[in-house]
Motif scaffolding. Sequence first.
Motif, PDB file in Angstrom:
ATOM      1  N   MET A 111      10.327   7.587  -9.986  1.00  0.00           N
ATOM      2  CA  MET A 111       9.919   7.230 -11.338  1.00  0.00           C
ATOM      3  C   MET A 111      10.193   8.320 -12.371  1.00  0.00           C
ATOM      4  SD  MET A 111       7.021   4.443 -11.418  1.00  0.00           S
ATOM      5  CE  MET A 111       5.808   5.546 -12.045  1.00  0.00           C
ATOM      6  N   GLY A 124       2.965   6.891  -9.521  1.00  0.00           N
ATOM      7  CA  GLY A 124       4.052   6.316  -8.711  1.00  0.00           C
ATOM      8  C   GLY A 124       3.868   6.591  -7.234  1.00  0.00           C
ATOM      9  N   PRO A 125       3.835   7.851  -6.838  1.00  0.00           N
ATOM     10  CA  PRO A 125       3.678   8.139  -5.403  1.00  0.00           C
ATOM     11  C   PRO A 125       2.382   7.554  -4.834  1.00  0.00           C
ATOM     12  CG  PRO A 125       4.374  10.094  -6.598  1.00  0.00           C
ATOM     13  CD  PRO A 125       4.062   9.050  -7.641  1.00  0.00           C
ATOM     14  N   LEU A 167      -6.284   4.699  -8.525  1.00  0.00           N
ATOM     15  CA  LEU A 167      -6.874   4.378  -9.837  1.00  0.00           C
ATOM     16  C   LEU A 167      -7.946   5.384 -10.225  1.00  0.00           C
ATOM     17  CD1 LEU A 167      -7.095   0.521  -9.360  1.00  0.00           C
ATOM     18  CD2 LEU A 167      -5.770   1.675 -11.134  1.00  0.00           C
ATOM     19  N   MET A 213      -6.219   8.822 -11.956  1.00  0.00           N
ATOM     20  CA  MET A 213      -5.174   8.585 -12.945  1.00  0.00           C
ATOM     21  C   MET A 213      -5.053   9.690 -13.993  1.00  0.00           C
ATOM     22  SD  MET A 213      -4.277   4.684 -13.322  1.00  0.00           S
ATOM     23  CE  MET A 213      -4.905   4.568 -14.942  1.00  0.00           C
ATOM     24  N   ILE A 267       1.158   0.932  -1.026  1.00  0.00           N
ATOM     25  CA  ILE A 267       1.963  -0.222  -0.598  1.00  0.00           C
ATOM     26  C   ILE A 267       2.377  -0.112   0.863  1.00  0.00           C
ATOM     27  CG2 ILE A 267       4.242  -1.259  -0.895  1.00  0.00           C
ATOM     28  CD1 ILE A 267       3.892  -0.951  -3.893  1.00  0.00           C
ATOM     29  N   MET A 312       0.816   4.863  -5.694  1.00  0.00           N
ATOM     30  CA  MET A 312       1.020   3.433  -5.489  1.00  0.00           C
ATOM     31  C   MET A 312       1.958   3.194  -4.303  1.00  0.00           C
ATOM     32  SD  MET A 312       0.904   0.724  -8.267  1.00  0.00           S
ATOM     33  CE  MET A 312       1.088  -1.032  -7.964  1.00  0.00           C
ATOM     34  N   ALA A 313       3.003   4.037  -4.201  1.00  0.00           N
ATOM     35  CA  ALA A 313       3.943   3.892  -3.082  1.00  0.00           C
ATOM     36  C   ALA A 313       3.206   4.005  -1.755  1.00  0.00           C
ATOM     37  CB  ALA A 313       5.041   4.956  -3.179  1.00  0.00           C
ATOM     38  N   VAL A 314       2.314   5.006  -1.672  1.00  0.00           N
ATOM     39  CA  VAL A 314       1.560   5.197  -0.432  1.00  0.00           C
ATOM     40  C   VAL A 314       0.668   3.983  -0.168  1.00  0.00           C
ATOM     41  CG1 VAL A 314      -0.306   6.551   0.596  1.00  0.00           C
ATOM     42  CG2 VAL A 314       1.639   7.707  -0.477  1.00  0.00           C
ATOM     43  N   LEU A 335      -5.097   1.779  -3.446  1.00  0.00           N
ATOM     44  CA  LEU A 335      -5.099   1.477  -4.882  1.00  0.00           C
ATOM     45  C   LEU A 335      -6.339   2.055  -5.558  1.00  0.00           C
ATOM     46  CD1 LEU A 335      -3.841  -2.210  -5.198  1.00  0.00           C
ATOM     47  CD2 LEU A 335      -2.711  -0.123  -5.962  1.00  0.00           C
ATOM     48  N   LEU A 374       9.117   3.470  -6.774  1.00  0.00           N
ATOM     49  CA  LEU A 374       7.937   4.252  -7.173  1.00  0.00           C
ATOM     50  C   LEU A 374       8.130   5.733  -6.896  1.00  0.00           C
ATOM     51  CD1 LEU A 374       5.232   1.773  -5.890  1.00  0.00           C
ATOM     52  CD2 LEU A 374       5.529   2.483  -8.268  1.00  0.00           C
ATOM     53  N   MET A 375       8.950   6.053  -5.892  1.00  0.00           N
ATOM     54  CA  MET A 375       9.219   7.455  -5.565  1.00  0.00           C
ATOM     55  C   MET A 375      10.244   8.065  -6.525  1.00  0.00           C
ATOM     56  SD  MET A 375       7.326   8.575  -3.168  1.00  0.00           S
ATOM     57  CE  MET A 375       6.447   8.237  -1.639  1.00  0.00           C
TER      58      MET A 375
END
Lengths: 258, 258, 258, 258, 258
Positions: free
Chosen positions: E171, A178-179, A168, A171, A185, A181-183, A164, E168-169
């Motif tokens: 989006m 998106g990607p 951040l 940005m 998670i 954040m996906a990573v 995260l 998220l992938m």
Amino acid sequence: MDLGTIFGLLGAWTLIVWAILAGGSLVWFINGPGMILVVGGSIAIMFLAFPASIVKSLFKVIRNAFFFQSKSIEKLIEDMVHYAEIARRNGILSLENTTKDIDDAFIVRGIQMAVDGSEPELIEQVMNNELENLIDRHSLGKSMLDALGRYAPAFGMIGTLVGLVIMLMNMDDPSMIGPGMAVAILTTLYGAVIANAIALPIADRLARRSSEEVLYRTIIIKGVMSIQSGDNPRVVEQKLRTFLPSSAMAAKDQEAAA
Amino acid sequence: MDLGTIFGLLGAWTLIVWAILAGGSLVWFINGPGMILVVGGSIAIMFLAFPASIVKSLFKVIRNAFFFQSKSIEKLIEDMVHYAEIARRNGILSLENTTKDIDDAFIVRGIQMAVDGSEPELIEQVMNNELENLIDRHSLGKSMLDALGRYAPAFGMIGTLVGLVIMLMNMDDPSMIGPGMAVAILTTLYGAVIANAIALPIADRLARRSSEEVLYRTIIIKGVMSIQSGDNPRVVEQKLRTFLPSSAMAAKDQEAAA
Amino acid sequence: MDLGTIFGLLGAWTLIVWAILAGGSLVWFINGPGMILVVGGSIAIMFLAFPASIVKSLFKVIRNAFFFQSKSIEKLIEDMVHYAEIARRNGILSLENTTKDIDDAFIVRGIQMAVDGSEPELIEQVMNNELENLIDRHSLGKSMLDALGRYAPAFGMIGTLVGLVIMLMNMDDPSMIGPGMAVAILTTLYGAVIANAIALPIADRLARRSSEEVLYRTIIIKGVMSIQSGDNPRVVEQKLRTFLPSSAMAAKDQEAAA
Amino acid sequence: MDLGTIFGLLGAWTLIVWAILAGGSLVWFINGPGMILVVGGSIAIMFLAFPASIVKSLFKVIRNAFFFQSKSIEKLIEDMVHYAEIARRNGILSLENTTKDIDDAFIVRGIQMAVDGSEPELIEQVMNNELENLIDRHSLGKSMLDALGRYAPAFGMIGTLVGLVIMLMNMDDPSMIGPGMAVAILTTLYGAVIANAIALPIADRLARRSSEEVLYRTIIIKGVMSIQSGDNPRVVEQKLRTFLPSSAMAAKDQEAAA
Amino acid sequence: MDLGTIFGLLGAWTLIVWAILAGGSLVWFINGPGMILVVGGSIAIMFLAFPASIVKSLFKVIRNAFFFQSKSIEKLIEDMVHYAEIARRNGILSLENTTKDIDDAFIVRGIQMAVDGSEPELIEQVMNNELENLIDRHSLGKSMLDALGRYAPAFGMIGTLVGLVIMLMNMDDPSMIGPGMAVAILTTLYGAVIANAIALPIADRLARRSSEEVLYRTIIIKGVMSIQSGDNPRVVEQKLRTFLPSSAMAAKDQEAAA
């Protein structure tokens, strides 16, 4: 080998993979650094939390949980009664030959001590000591898996926090949010899967296995003590049968009454 | 020194740093005020939650966890049997000279009391008292590390809440939202790392160390009592061997039977 | 007074305030209604969860945690041995005068009963009863602080939920979203600080204090019983010294042996 | 009636309502379906988790927590000593008339059995049995409130998840996102308030009430047994006074000594 | 059958469905792959965590919780006293005919053993053994439902994490973010409902059922032992009545006194 265990493990993992494929691509869910962080980090922490010699036995512990063969208690009691009959008929020394045909090293050790004429107190102490060592080993295995079930999600969370922060800080390019954040998670997902589809259920299983084996060996100890004291085979059977689950016992009971 | 512990600690931290470098820069993850809040706040709370004299011993406790040398129980039993032989051969007073060569202050104290002719009840009481003090110290060390494992994430969360409020109050400049949030998240990361890669695993380790050392000292107490009462060295050995893990004991057993 | 406690409390709060000032303004973190909700709500719930008479003692309990003076056990044993010598030399009735100079009301009460010729069983029962009352009071104090450590964060969360609903209902003006959310978060921060920088660490401290005082009073009870039964002062000392931490005891031991 | 309880409950709820009014409108916080889901769902689950007859007693249990009258233990001991004096003076049968003036059915039942000449073992068994039934009822009441404290937040979360899905499926109209989310959050708020401002504090209170009443009845049992065995009233008093909190006891003590 | 249980289960589910329909469409809440992942995954993990033979009994355990018929303890005591009267009047052998009319296999087995002239120690051991087997089965059933209550939410969370990564992938199409997130949230909802509206409340219920049945069977064991030893029916009644809840007992008591 225990089909239920294999079925459970494969079933859970198949469903997770299938749920991934139902909506996306497996590639999306593979993140090398994240996997190394969660799996490697959890293993490293296991070496910090437990002595190295014990962590190395973790795989053996897991393998045991899968390939453990539940042994028949009915059969064990029959065997113990059989040994009692031999001892009663031909004297306890005659059991020396019998031990060669016995698979279970714990029974052999007990009978051997009885044949050698050891004091009953010593036999009981030695066998109980071995039983307590077994309980300690099992509970140590369970506590290792429980620890893995705590540390894997913790490292999953650490990975997500790291991901995260990186996202951040990057940005500027909104299309990467998106990607990114996906990573981030993904490591939480890895931790949750390791804990809930491997470590914790196997820990549950181990606890159950342990209580089965403790019952099995308790019956052996009572049987050897009974044989050693020259009990009548019928008395040996009666004493040991009180450990049987009640349904089996009731059946036997009515048989005996008939 | 225990290589597993060092390997575990370095391994976990290396993996975390490596995961950071794999996607970003280490600088992004350093936030001076956040570190001071989480580390300093946790330490301050330790002084609130525990007496100062005890918190100061925390570093000693952690060092012990790393440099603890597992002592051989086999070797200990051999030594105790050796002392029993000397006492049997030359009288218990002859052990006075032997104590000069013994490293372990606990054994020395026990034998010294036996040599001085103290009452057996008193020797046992004094040695058990010392053992209970050791258990208390260990469990206090563990409870401090457990507390650190609770308060560090709590201060991480407090830091994140503070950071979020500051970020939300500064939303005029949208380009600062990302970095502001990243900074806010960092303290949660610090708390999670302190808890899961330092405090909690070392607490687990300490618990294990403690039970090892308690076993070691229990054998010493039994041995000294047995020597004091003038037991035959063979009896001393037999009594102490019942504390051995069963595999080692079984080996000895067959040897003796041979 | 205990400097560690003061240092810990002030240190933790100073660091939190400093972290706030490092990035923002203290005014941003003050929200009157939120503070009243969290502090007032937690206190109200304490009156629901515990009898009023006990909640009122909460401040006394907290004050005790700060101003508790750790008493020297070495000194206590010396005193008890001193009283035993007086009783031995001049008869137990002569202790009546001595009690005037004793600060500790618990010791006075015990010796007074011995002087009055009460039955030993009654003395022990009365003193043990008082000790158990003390343990009950301490554990009640700890359980109140633990409850505060649960209810303060719960009211923090309730405040945040209330704040979020208000913010979500006022989304017409986007510029108010940030500050509205900031205000909502504040109550969670208040709850976390009350729990982790006040209630829970003091609860930990109280538990430790309690075990110290229980040890202290247990030694008094043993000492009074020993004096009452006319034990030799040396025997009194030997009995009481078994309660000492081992390091201190070992020192005494070598002294005695020298 | 217990003013602290009423004050605590009203205080906490007033503060929550006041916090709502400080920033918004009470109407925003009322969501019919959400309330029905959380309150109704929690109650339905109570009927699934506990036998219907017991759930119905929940209101009685809660009412007891509010209207419980702490009884004076000093007064009880005086009464028991008074009954002992009557029994001593006029014989135990004379207590039959006294029982008519006693309010407490538990005392009446005990004395009645003593008057009827029941065996002491039977009296003690019957009264202890009744005491254990009381403890069971109290702990059942507490475990129901604890369960409510778990299931209400769970249904709050279920409601929020349902609300979020509905909101996410209706995102065509962006102006509805805020209110939709606000409604979704409300059920979590309801669950948190039911748990933390009703169920859990009353469960805490019940636990305390229970231990008070157990002490009260234990003293009654000891007193009846002492009267039955014909003890001197002074001995009855001395036996029962050991249950008094120490401050009260010390006062009596000095009085007696004076 | 137990109306409360059915009412509770149906009530909770009806409220959840009604809350859905109040704001949206039931179709929105049905996600095939998500349901299969959560339900199937939890079941698979049960087979990993528990032996297959035991998991298969889970449905039987749940059914028992619903169709369990609370048996009257008053009626049981009357029956036991009735058997005691027969044994007293016509000799214990005459109970052989009576057993044909008894429904409860546990009573039959106990009386049969008494009729057969088994040793009292053996009867007690066999019946206690059967009782402990029952307790083991119940606690195993409870621990399975507790495990389901942990693993279902865990798989709900795993499903949500998988759904979030997929969303998220994808989006690129902002209009899909809402529905994608809604689908992701659904598995968390499934897990929460399975845990809180099925598994955990039934586990609570089972614990209560178990203690009821243990009381019932304990009374049977005491009764059979009392009959076997030839006790007077009045003594049998008095012994068994001490197990009655106190209100019922008091009623009987006054009746007897009248």
